[in-house]
Design a protein around this motif. Structure first.
Motif, short mmCIF file in Angstrom:
data_model
loop_
_atom_site.label_atom_id
_atom_site.label_comp_id
_atom_site.label_asym_id
_atom_site.label_seq_id
_atom_site.Cartn_x
_atom_site.Cartn_y
_atom_site.Cartn_z
N LEU A 1 0.80 -1.22 0.00
CA LEU A 1 0.00 0.00 0.00
C LEU A 1 0.83 1.28 0.00
N VAL A 2 1.88 1.32 0.81
CA VAL A 2 2.72 2.54 0.87
C VAL A 2 3.34 2.83 -0.48
N GLU A 3 3.83 1.80 -1.14
CA GLU A 3 4.45 1.98 -2.46
C GLU A 3 3.44 2.53 -3.46
N LEU A 4 2.21 2.01 -3.41
CA LEU A 4 1.16 2.53 -4.28
C LEU A 4 0.87 4.00 -3.98
N LEU A 5 0.64 4.32 -2.72
CA LEU A 5 0.26 5.69 -2.34
C LEU A 5 1.33 6.70 -2.75
N GLU A 6 2.58 6.33 -2.57
CA GLU A 6 3.65 7.24 -2.97
C GLU A 6 3.64 7.49 -4.48
N SER A 7 3.31 6.45 -5.25
CA SER A 7 3.26 6.62 -6.71
C SER A 7 2.08 7.50 -7.11
N LEU A 8 0.99 7.45 -6.34
CA LEU A 8 -0.16 8.31 -6.62
C LEU A 8 0.18 9.76 -6.32
N LEU A 9 0.85 9.98 -5.22
CA LEU A 9 1.21 11.34 -4.81
C LEU A 9 2.26 11.97 -5.72
N ASN A 10 2.94 11.14 -6.50
CA ASN A 10 3.98 11.63 -7.42
C ASN A 10 3.46 11.90 -8.83
N GLN A 11 2.15 11.90 -9.02
CA GLN A 11 1.59 12.17 -10.34
C GLN A 11 1.86 13.61 -10.76
N LYS A 12 2.21 13.79 -12.02
CA LYS A 12 2.59 15.09 -12.55
C LYS A 12 1.44 15.76 -13.31
N GLY A 13 1.37 17.09 -13.21
CA GLY A 13 0.52 17.88 -14.08
C GLY A 13 -0.95 17.92 -13.76
N VAL A 14 -1.37 17.27 -12.66
CA VAL A 14 -2.78 17.28 -12.26
C VAL A 14 -2.86 17.47 -10.75
N CYS B 1 -8.49 2.60 -8.73
CA CYS B 1 -7.11 2.25 -8.38
C CYS B 1 -7.09 0.97 -7.57
N ASP B 2 -6.17 0.06 -7.89
CA ASP B 2 -5.97 -1.16 -7.12
C ASP B 2 -4.90 -0.93 -6.06
N GLN B 3 -4.96 -1.67 -4.98
CA GLN B 3 -4.13 -1.38 -3.83
C GLN B 3 -2.69 -1.88 -3.93
N ASP B 4 -2.39 -2.68 -4.92
CA ASP B 4 -1.05 -3.28 -4.96
C ASP B 4 -0.25 -2.95 -6.21
N ASP B 5 -0.70 -1.97 -6.98
CA ASP B 5 0.02 -1.59 -8.20
C ASP B 5 0.94 -0.39 -7.96
N VAL B 6 1.66 -0.01 -9.00
CA VAL B 6 2.47 1.21 -8.96
C VAL B 6 2.17 2.01 -10.22
N TRP B 7 1.86 3.29 -10.04
CA TRP B 7 1.56 4.17 -11.17
C TRP B 7 2.78 4.99 -11.55
N GLU B 8 3.04 5.06 -12.83
CA GLU B 8 4.11 5.92 -13.31
C GLU B 8 3.67 7.38 -13.25
N PRO B 9 4.59 8.32 -13.06
CA PRO B 9 4.24 9.73 -12.81
C PRO B 9 3.40 10.38 -13.90
N GLU B 10 3.47 9.90 -15.13
CA GLU B 10 2.76 10.53 -16.25
C GLU B 10 1.39 9.92 -16.52
N LYS B 11 0.98 8.95 -15.69
CA LYS B 11 -0.27 8.24 -15.97
C LYS B 11 -1.46 9.19 -16.09
N MET B 12 -1.68 9.99 -15.08
CA MET B 12 -2.89 10.79 -15.05
C MET B 12 -2.87 11.93 -16.06
#
Length: 302
Positions: free
Chosen positions: A17-30, A89-100
């Protein structure tokens, strides 16, 4: 800057979960907002959410265990009208910064008054985030008939606008018999919304032993999954079609009204059952799945 509300349902997700949340908070441009409903976790997931909440990084609430499908619909209902766009969003994935930002830019090209939904391909990884495959939707038939046979688009790639979210939560949760992602996708197609497909992937879709759903499976597991889907059919799809037909009749495209009506009433007579079995629009494109679907209709468990 456009706002995006991330809709997350958690259940015993402490490991990733922590890894996922950090990747969400690192989203760029939105402008990212994170809303979480915990579905009755018994591990340290609520403590992790509480820590992030105290830091002002998300909002969350804890509910009883109702399953991920209903849990997602509950958080969606809570979040309507809060943002320009929404993403499951699923709880165990990692999002790249440019996703959103990539999703939002593509959706912004569509007229603002329309119902619109974005989805993309998916990088499949092992539990250590090493890529082991690609879930490729480039040959996916984007049609209501295809989706009525089998919904195959991953909800974790979906981004959609507030207009579509409002439409999706208009029906009470008790009437939605299929997955939250299949529901909103089917609804968008029914009312003539715009579907945007992105062949790129900005999510590392982690596969591990505790996945609720998964992609990378052996033949034995895949056959077992198909058998489970077949034997557990309880007219969920036809009941969902009936809900859409009755509650959104004035918004549905003319050509979709007939298809939804047939899906809703196919059990009324043997003649209607046979007619619906051979409806030319009811085609997924995979012979085995299309054949199983015809059997489900014949046995009146579709």
């Amino acid at each position: 800057m456009k706002s995006v509300q991330i809709l997350l349902s958690t259940y015993n997700g402490e490991k990733y979960l922590v890894e996922l949340l950090e990747s969400l908070l690192n989203q760029k441009g939105v402008d990212i907002k994170i809303s979480v409903r915990d579905d009755g976790s018994t591990d340290t997931t609520p403590e992790i959410l509480k820590r992030y909440s105290k830091a002002g990084k998300l909002e969350y609430f804890v509910g009883e265990n109702v399953g991920y499908q209903e849990s997602f619909l509950k958080i969606a209902e809570y979040c309507k009208d809060k943002s320009d766009y929404y993403a499951f969003c699923d709880q165990d994935d990692v999002w790249e910064p440019e996703k959103m930002i990539n999703a939002v830019e593509k959706l912004e090209e569509i007229n603002p008054g329309e119902y619109k939904l974005y989805f993309s391909n998916l990088k499949v990884t092992d539990e250590n985030l090493n890529q082991i495959g690609l879930k490729d939707y480039s040959r996916q038939n984007v049609s209501l008939g295809c989706t009525l046979v089998r919904s195959n688009v991953s909800g974790t790639t979906m981004v959609f606008n507030n207009s579509l979210l409002r439409l999706a939560v208009k029906s009470s949760n008790s009437k939605v018999r299929i997955g939250h992602d299949a529901w909103i996708y089917m609804l968008c197609l029914s009312v003539g919304g715009t579907i945007v497909f992105d062949p790129n992937s900005y999510i590392k879709y982690r596969q591990h032993g505790n996945n609720v759903t998964g992609v990378k499976q052996g033949i034995r597991k895949r056959l077992s999954r198909e058998l489970k889907i077949f034997t557990s059919k309880k007219n969920f799809v036809s009941k969902t079609a009936e809900t859409i037909y009755k509650e959104h009749y004035n918004l549905i495209l003319k050509e979709n009204l007939t298809l939804l009506y047939e899906a809703s009433t196919y059990k009324n007579s043997f003649k209607k059952t046979v007619k619906f079995m051979f409806n030319k629009d009811m085609k997924f494109g995979v012979p085995v799945i299309d054949m199983l679907n015809k059997i489900e209709i014949l046995l009146r468990c579709y």
